[in-house]
Structure formats: C-alpha cells, structure tokens
Scaffold this active site. Structure first.
Site, mmCIF file in Angstrom:
data_model
loop_
_atom_site.group_PDB
_atom_site.id
_atom_site.type_symbol
_atom_site.label_atom_id
_atom_site.label_comp_id
_atom_site.label_asym_id
_atom_site.label_seq_id
_atom_site.Cartn_x
_atom_site.Cartn_y
_atom_site.Cartn_z
ATOM 1 N N GLY A 265 0.782 -1.234 0.000
ATOM 2 C CA GLY A 265 0.000 0.000 0.000
ATOM 3 C C GLY A 265 0.811 1.279 0.000
ATOM 4 O O GLY A 265 0.253 2.367 0.165
ATOM 5 N N GLU A 299 4.352 -6.697 1.651
ATOM 6 C CA GLU A 299 3.943 -7.195 0.334
ATOM 7 C C GLU A 299 3.483 -6.041 -0.559
ATOM 8 O O GLU A 299 2.297 -5.923 -0.870
ATOM 9 C CB GLU A 299 2.853 -8.269 0.482
ATOM 10 C CG GLU A 299 1.720 -7.848 1.383
ATOM 11 C CD GLU A 299 0.842 -9.008 1.818
ATOM 12 O OE1 GLU A 299 1.317 -10.147 1.922
ATOM 13 O OE2 GLU A 299 -0.345 -8.744 2.070
ATOM 14 N N PRO A 300 4.438 -5.193 -0.966
ATOM 15 C CA PRO A 300 4.067 -4.093 -1.861
ATOM 16 C C PRO A 300 3.706 -4.592 -3.249
ATOM 17 O O PRO A 300 4.270 -5.584 -3.727
ATOM 18 C CB PRO A 300 5.348 -3.247 -1.915
ATOM 19 C CG PRO A 300 6.449 -4.228 -1.647
ATOM 20 C CD PRO A 300 5.875 -5.236 -0.688
ATOM 21 N N GLY A 301 2.773 -3.939 -3.883
ATOM 22 C CA GLY A 301 2.449 -4.232 -5.280
ATOM 23 C C GLY A 301 2.857 -3.034 -6.110
ATOM 24 O O GLY A 301 3.883 -3.016 -6.788
ATOM 25 N N TYR A 342 -11.470 5.309 -9.343
ATOM 26 C CA TYR A 342 -10.980 6.049 -8.167
ATOM 27 C C TYR A 342 -10.767 7.531 -8.424
ATOM 28 O O TYR A 342 -10.209 8.225 -7.585
ATOM 29 C CB TYR A 342 -9.641 5.467 -7.680
ATOM 30 C CG TYR A 342 -9.550 3.963 -7.723
ATOM 31 C CD1 TYR A 342 -10.305 3.174 -6.852
ATOM 32 C CD2 TYR A 342 -8.725 3.326 -8.638
ATOM 33 C CE1 TYR A 342 -10.238 1.801 -6.911
ATOM 34 C CE2 TYR A 342 -8.651 1.943 -8.696
ATOM 35 C CZ TYR A 342 -9.421 1.186 -7.840
ATOM 36 O OH TYR A 342 -9.345 -0.175 -7.898
ATOM 37 N N CYS A 369 -17.286 3.915 -25.038
ATOM 38 C CA CYS A 369 -18.530 4.678 -25.107
ATOM 39 C C CYS A 369 -19.044 5.045 -23.725
ATOM 40 O O CYS A 369 -20.078 4.536 -23.276
ATOM 41 C CB CYS A 369 -19.565 3.894 -25.904
ATOM 42 S SG CYS A 369 -19.031 3.717 -27.599
ATOM 43 N N TYR A 397 -1.960 -2.154 -11.646
ATOM 44 C CA TYR A 397 -3.431 -2.220 -11.623
ATOM 45 C C TYR A 397 -4.081 -1.709 -12.898
ATOM 46 O O TYR A 397 -5.250 -1.367 -12.891
ATOM 47 C CB TYR A 397 -4.002 -1.442 -10.424
ATOM 48 C CG TYR A 397 -3.576 -2.015 -9.104
ATOM 49 C CD1 TYR A 397 -4.082 -3.222 -8.655
ATOM 50 C CD2 TYR A 397 -2.645 -1.359 -8.307
ATOM 51 C CE1 TYR A 397 -3.687 -3.764 -7.442
ATOM 52 C CE2 TYR A 397 -2.233 -1.892 -7.090
ATOM 53 C CZ TYR A 397 -2.765 -3.094 -6.679
ATOM 54 O OH TYR A 397 -2.380 -3.625 -5.476
HETATM 55 N N1 LLP Z 1 -1.503 -6.894 0.328
HETATM 56 C C1 LLP Z 1 -2.841 -6.971 0.409
HETATM 57 C C2 LLP Z 1 -3.441 -7.885 1.373
HETATM 58 C C3 LLP Z 1 -3.648 -6.202 -0.441
HETATM 59 O O1 LLP Z 1 -4.968 -6.283 -0.341
HETATM 60 C C4 LLP Z 1 -3.038 -5.334 -1.379
HETATM 61 C C5 LLP Z 1 -3.847 -4.527 -2.285
HETATM 62 C C6 LLP Z 1 -1.625 -5.285 -1.438
HETATM 63 C C7 LLP Z 1 -0.890 -6.070 -0.554
HETATM 64 C C8 LLP Z 1 -0.874 -4.423 -2.406
HETATM 65 O O2 LLP Z 1 -1.184 -3.068 -2.284
HETATM 66 P P1 LLP Z 1 -0.331 -1.981 -3.120
HETATM 67 O O3 LLP Z 1 1.072 -1.973 -2.554
HETATM 68 O O4 LLP Z 1 -0.312 -2.395 -4.526
HETATM 69 O O5 LLP Z 1 -1.054 -0.686 -2.929
HETATM 70 N N2 LLP Z 1 -6.988 -1.523 -7.711
HETATM 71 C C9 LLP Z 1 -6.550 -0.502 -6.788
HETATM 72 C C10 LLP Z 1 -5.702 -1.064 -5.688
HETATM 73 C C11 LLP Z 1 -6.380 -2.148 -4.890
HETATM 74 C C12 LLP Z 1 -5.436 -2.764 -3.916
HETATM 75 C C13 LLP Z 1 -6.037 -3.893 -3.167
HETATM 76 N N3 LLP Z 1 -5.137 -4.558 -2.291
HETATM 77 C C14 LLP Z 1 -5.830 0.595 -7.569
HETATM 78 O O6 LLP Z 1 -5.772 0.521 -8.797
HETATM 79 O O7 LLP Z 1 -5.359 1.551 -6.999
#
Ligand code: LLP
Length: 441
Positions: A265, A299-301, A342, A369, A397
């Site tokens: 996050g 756990e960064p995404g 968002y 559209c 994402y």
């Molecule tokens: N760990 C858990 C348990 C999560 O639910 C998430 C994201 C992450 C890690 C990774 O979060 P990050 O580092 O990527 O922010 N679709 C949305 C984001 C939804 C994220 C849901 N969970 C967007 O496009 O911003």
C-alpha cells in the site's frame, strides 16, 4: 529487435532540467533522444510501429532496481518481501521479481498458476482473499503454499475440513481488521471495523480457540494490510504495534507467532507532485519495533511496478472545446479503469515532443462509449491525429484490471532492456474475445 536512437542522448531523469519533474513518474531508463521519448534504449514510435497501440512498455531496469531497493531497505530487519501479484500478474514481470529473490502474494488459483509459470516455488507464495473459492483453497493446500492468510471464520471452517487427512499441517496467517487511521480513497481502504477484510476482535478470539485445538492447521502469523496509496509511515507503525499487542492474546491460546505482516500500500506519485512513501523511510520507522523472534513481512504491489510501466496510445481525433483541446486516443478505460474507479489522476507526454509535457487545459479521453472515459485532465497536448502519447506510471493495476469492454481486445505488453524489446503478452484478438460465445458458430 533493437530500436535504438543514434542521436545525442539526454537522460530525462538526470540531465534534462525542463523534464525534471517527470523524473519521479517515469522509468529509470527514460531518455529524450533528439526529441523522441525512449525507454530501455528503445524508441517508443518504433515499438508502436512494430507492436501496435495501445502498447504497455515495461522497463526491466526499473523493475529490478525497485526490487533491489525494497529488499535492501528491509534487509536489516530480515523481512519477508513479497510482490502483490494483483498489481501486475504479467508472467514476465513476475519472473523478474522471482529472479530478484522476492516472494509472491496471490489472491486466486489463477495468480498461483501465474506464479508457478514464473518459476516461484510454492513455499515462496501465500494466498490472500476475503472470499476464496474452494478451488483457490484446494490448490493452495495441494501445493503446500508458504501460507494461507485466513480472512474469516467461514474460511477457517472450510479450510479445517479440507485439510483433514493431510500428512502436514497447513500454515495459516490470520488477517485482522484493525483501525489504524489510514487516509486514502474509500475504495482503497482495506482495514477497519467496517471494511470487508479480516477478522474483528471477537472473531479473532474464536479463530484462536479453534486453531488452538486444530491438528491440521498451524498458526504462523498475523497480518493487517491498512490500504493502498498510504504516504504516512505512522499508519504502519500503528498497524505493527496492534499486531504485536495481539501476540499476547495469541499466547493465551497456547499458540505462537513467527511473522507479523503489514501488507503493502505504499503511495507512489502518478503526477509529479503526488506524495510518496519511500521504502527506506518506512523501514526506518519500523526498525527496532519487532522482537527478535518475530519476522516482519511486507507485500508491496504498486511500489514495485507502477513507475516501470508506460502506456503508449495513438491519437485518433482532436476536438477544440471551450475549455481546451479534447484529445481522443485508441485506448482508455478498457486498459486503464483507474480514473473511472478512483478518480485517479495521470500525466500525459507527447512522445515526439516530450519537453512539451506540462500542465494545461487539454483533456485526454479514451475510445470507450462512456463520457467518464477520461485518461488525464489538465494536461498540455500539442498533438494531431496519428501522434503518440505516453501515459507514465502505468505499471500497476491497469493491465491486471483491464477488460474487453466494447469488445476491444486488451493491449500487448513489451519488456524493454538495453535497446532490446521482447513481446511478453500478445494483444488479444476479436476471435479470442468471442471464443466463449457458443451461439453463431
Ligand atoms: N496486500 C494486500 C493484502 C492487499 O490487499 C493489497 C492490495 C496489497 C498487498 C498491495 O497493495 P499496493 O502496494 O499495490 O497498494 N486496484 C486498486 C488497488 C487495490 C489494492 C487492493 N489490495 C488501484 O488501482 O489503486
């Protein structure tokens, strides 16, 4: 192929004063070579000519640099660092992170499969999800994944019965619904008494007493993911403090905790002045908070992939409106639903005149559209039909949430590095999109 420019190279991220603000949102290898945007030594117009548009270009150098940066930041705390596959499940990208030694956070049997294809050992993957299917749980048990992160009591009950008769005990982590004051978009808030994720306090008590008696499941950790786009490190120190308080409760059930996970996050900038949370700053705030015998897990995404990806679109039409130009491109909410979901803001760069990128009164709109199909607002785009536009910070994402709305095929993906481009996801086709339709054959 090796579409490299021959002219004098100006590195956007280092030397070009005019483009300096873009440094925070473009891949490390971005170059302005004779007025043409290059990534990974590849010219974007050449890539667009070969692979078509919309095209997603991922910079391998940035992916590796981000993975190393995060690993280095958390090395002294011996943390488990996993990439959240939901941000980008492209197998080639997962493979890069596997090679860099990260683990993988998955949320479905599909993401587990992508992880396996990228070469992840099951022990280095874990499974999240608030409503996992039987298929998800069965696959995780069959492969003996590193851990299953249990979200609710119904799941715990199912998992207990599914794991009966196994020779090894499945490792379980409990996800808690903590209130830690995260400030973000309501849809990106994933922890708190009223969100759909995790166990409330009473549910946690029940889960612990069940795990205390279980002969098939073994508790190894506690988890809380506060939400996404969080720039305040205090949210994570609060989450960790709450998890550590809970460890005392866990002990009263005769159970132990090896790992405390605070999710991902970390905020990344989408436009140059957006706030960010640097992994080094987060790691420094958490240092010293954990007792020796408990491992930290992150756990960064988005923080690992967002800046590595750039979306390239071709301009289809330009209209003059009272407020400014309306520039329509050949992609939009099908490949990037984030602005619609968002209200996410993005920047936009004319590929053949990157120095012209600035704030302005133009609007970049998509081909779908829907009037809300807007990719970027308040940008300056001196372009004509046929020109290319790059949208930075497109790595997280977008593809993973892409749809085939309006039956427009999802885009191709190339991975670029040192002047070479490799097609890693081919563009979907109309035939493929219609292949599940059984009528009209
Ligand atoms: N760990 C858990 C348990 C999560 O639910 C998430 C994201 C992450 C890690 C990774 O979060 P990050 O580092 O990527 O922010 N679709 C949305 C984001 C939804 C994220 C849901 N969970 C967007 O496009 O911003």
């Amino acid at each position: 192929m090796g579409p490299t420019g021959t002219g004098r190279s100006k590195t956007l991220t280092e030397t070009d004063e005019e483009l300096h603000p873009l440094r925070r949102i473009l891949p490390d290898s971005s170059d302005n070579q004779d007025g043409v945007l290059h990534i990974g030594g590849c010219s974007l117009p050449e890539l667009a000519a070969v692979y078509g548009t919309p095209l997603y270009v991922y910079d391998e150098e940035t992916l590796r640099a981000q993975a190393r940066r995060v690993s280095a930041a958390f090395a002294s705390s011996s943390a488990r660092v996993s990439f959240a596959a939901k941000a980008c499940a492209t197998v080639a990208v997962l493979r890069v992170f596997r090679e860099e030694g990260l683990g993988l956070d998955t949320v479905s049997a599909g993401e587990i499969e992508a992880g396996l294809r990228a070469g992840f050992a099951p022990a280095h993957m874990h499974l999240h999800g608030n409503a996992k299917s039987d298929e998800d749980l069965a696959r995780a048990l069959e492969l003996d994944l590193g851990a299953i992160v249990v979200d609710n009591l119904d799941e715990l009950r199912r998992l207990e019965s599914m794991s009966l008769g196994r020779s090894t005990r499945a490792r379980v982590i409990l996800r808690l619904a903590l209130s830690v004051g995260a400030k973000t978009h309501a849809y990106l808030l994933t922890s708190g008494a009223d969100t759909k994720f995790g166990l409330g306090h009473d549910e946690l008590q029940t889960a612990l007493s069940r795990l205390g008696k279980s002969s098939t499941l073994r508790l190894i950790g506690l988890h809380a993911h506060p939400g996404s786009q969080i720039s305040d490190a205090r949210v994570y120190t609060a989450a960790l403090a709450s998890l550590l308080e809970t460890v005392e409760l866990v002990k009263t059930h005769g159970l132990g905790v090896e790992e405390a996970g605070i999710g991902g996050g970390w905020a990344v900038p989408y436009v140059p002045n957006d706030p960010a949370l640097a992994p080094e700053d987060l790691a420094a705030s958490l240092r010293g908070l954990l007792p020796n015998r408990i491992r930290l897990a992150v756990e960064p995404g988005r923080a690992l992939v967002a800046r590595a990806g750039v979306a390239v679109y071709r301009v289809v039409s330009v209209k003059q409106r009272p407020a400014g130009r309306l520039v329509a491109v050949d992609g939009g909410m099908g490949d990037n639903p984030r602005p619609v979901f968002y209200g996410a803001g993005y920047s936009a760069i004319p590929v053949n005149d990157p120095a012209a990128a600035a704030k302005g009164s133009d609007r970049l709109v998509g081909r779908y559209c829907e009037e809300g199909d807007v990719l970027a607002e308040g940008v300056h785009l001196p372009v004509v039909p046929g020109d290319l536009i790059a949208v930075p910070t497109a790595g997280a994402y977008q593809l993973s949430m892409a749809s085939a709305y309006n039956l427009v095929p999802q885009p191709a993906v190339v991975l670029v590095s040192r002047g070479r481009a490799r097609l890693v996801t081919r563009r979907a086709s109309h035939g493929e999109l219609l292949s599940r339709e059984l009528d009209g054959l």
